[in-house]
Design an enzyme around this catalytic site. Structure first.
Site, PDB file in Angstrom:
ATOM      1  CD  GLU A 265      -3.165  -0.748   2.765  1.00 36.07           C
ATOM      2  OE1 GLU A 265      -2.737   0.595   3.332  1.00 36.07           O
ATOM      3  OE2 GLU A 265      -3.465  -1.582   3.059  1.00 36.07           O
ATOM      4  CD  GLU A 319     -12.215   1.707   0.271  1.00 32.15           C
ATOM      5  OE1 GLU A 319     -12.740   0.756   0.793  1.00 32.15           O
ATOM      6  OE2 GLU A 319     -11.118   1.937   0.442  1.00 32.15           O
ATOM      7  CE  LYS A 322     -10.358   2.987   4.732  1.00 32.12           C
ATOM      8  NZ  LYS A 322      -9.106   2.833   4.469  1.00 32.12           N
ATOM      9  CD  GLU A 328      -8.079   6.491   7.566  1.00 31.80           C
ATOM     10  OE1 GLU A 328      -8.143   5.449   6.580  1.00 31.80           O
ATOM     11  OE2 GLU A 328      -6.871   6.223   8.309  1.00 31.80           O
TER      12      GLU A 328
END
Length: 423
Positions: A265, A319, A322, A328
């Site tokens: 990541e 997203e 999250k 985030e």
């Protein structure tokens, strides 16, 4: 919308977004997270990923809809086994059942090449998972071998950069003393099974924590004077490569000098809270774009120039479920409607005009939640044991360790700069 039109627009998107060719290099992949209730159907992500030219995709589970959607595409997949399953996987029968159901079932149609066992287990607040990690690694690998998949599928586990005790200068990189025993066992596993050591590395955290001390150009791969490691005399012009080499040195210090290190990541948020310095679309575009160009132009890091880079960008979509700070929910290259997050100067509204509508399937992780366009997420699941839900705020231990690492890196750079100025 016709597929050929979609592919044409998306190819143009990549050209403008990254200012490189419309095909990602073989060593680049993308993380496909699904913590959202407004994400497009996996079938709609297929042409998007193809248009990006991404040849590798990493999941955090073994999502059946995703794996079925990508059948016969040739895209390489990494599937994940959540932390919550580690204890059960100590049982060989459970491990074999999991591999058979979540991997073998989809082969060869879907090109699954790797299983990640847990995620950032060693730096989770809940330390109860740690004793199960190494046994689960061996058990899952044994299951892979028993099903005769060892030539197709490798087994590994991702770590947070917080496993390091020291990261600057890179040549001083060492693992935390309290984790050395477990990490040595993990490295032995990798050596015995020819699998890579995975690390999640985010230069963004260092800049966010000390924006006045850390050079933005240094973390964004922009032109800069860089720094020289006084221990190795190697020159670094970006922080990510310094972080990667710190891991290489830490691994070598335990006797594994030729161990491959892959970046599972890395990324940069396009939006953040008031105290999240640098989280802007402009910086995210520079980081991801320059990262890809850098990988295209180099074989490796200063310490390992001949060792190929394998990097997974985080992430495909924003997203909205999250938890944690605004950043985030804003690491994605694309919004859930499949339009680009960054201002790329062309109109792509027709590509995903219905992408975020009611026709989309709801992510299982987001069941029961409502959509939100504000900085705060809708009702989200607890920060569960999978280790995935939050990058920067999933565990107190990770945040504390990352801040400490950032401070160490900043302090080292400032000390080196002072020495140079006084010379």
């Amino acid at each position: 919308m016709k597929l050929d039109t979609f592919l044409s627009h998306s190819a143009a998107l990549l050209l403008l977004l990254f200012s490189v060719s419309a095909t990602l290099v073989d060593s680049m992949g993308i993380n496909y997270g699904q913590i959202g209730n407004n994400l497009p159907k996996p079938e709609d992500a297929v042409p998007l990923i193809k248009a990006l030219g991404a040849t590798k995709v990493k999941l955090y589970d073994a999502s059946a809809p995703v794996l079925r959607a990508f059948a016969h595409t040739g895209v390489e997949f990494v599937v994940g086994l959540g932390n919550e399953y580690l204890a059960k996987m100590r049982d060989p029968d459970n491990a074999r059942t999991w591999v058979k159901s979540n991997v073998q079932t989809y082969l060869p149609a879907t090109n699954i090449t790797c299983i990640t066992v847990g995620n950032e287990v060693l730096t989770m607040t809940d330390e109860s998972y740690i004793p199960h990690l190494v046994p689960a690694l061996y058990s899952i690998h044994a299951a892979v071998v028993s099903l005769n998949l060892q030539n197709q599928v490798t087994v590994t586990t991702p770590h947070s950069l917080a496993v390091l005790q020291s990261s600057y200068p890179p040549s001083s990189g060492v693992f935390r003393r309290d984790l050395t025993g477990c990490i040595t066992q993990i490295l032995n596993f990798h050596a015995n099974t020819s699998s890579p050591f995975l690390i999640n590395a985010y230069p963004y955290f260092a800049y966010k924590d000390s924006p006045k001390q850390v050079s933005l150009d240094f973390v964004l791969f922009q032109p800069n004077q860089g720094v020289v490691d006084p221990g190795s005399n190697l020159h670094y012009d970006n922080m990510l490569f310094a972080q990667i080499d710190a891991v290489h040195y830490a691994v070598a210090a335990l006797g594994f000098k030729n161990m491959p290190v892959h970046i599972s990541e890395t990324g940069w948020p396009s939006k953040g809270d008031a105290d999240e310095a640098g989280a802007t679309p402009e910086n995210a575009k520079k980081y991801n774009g320059n990262l890809i160009k850098t990988v295209c132009n180099r074989k490796g890091t200063p310490m390992k120039p001949d060792m190929g880079l394998n990097i997974y960008v985080f992430a495909l979509f924003n997203e909205n479920m999250k938890p944690g700070p605004t950043s985030e929910r804003n690491y994605g290259l694309f919004k859930p409607d499949r339009t680009p997050v960054y201002n790329i100067g062309i109109d792509l509204s027709s590509i995903g005009s219905g992408g975020g509508g009611g026709g989309n399937k709801t992510s299982p992780a987001a069941a029961g939640g409502g959509s939100s366009s504000s900085g705060s997420p809708p009702s989200a699941p607890d920060n569960g044991p999978s280790g995935y839900l939050a990058i920067s705020s999933g565990t107190t231990k990770v945040r504390s360790s990352l801040s400490s690492l950032s401070f160490t890196l900043v302090g080292g750079i400032l000390l080196l700069a002072a020495r140079l100025l006084s010379a």
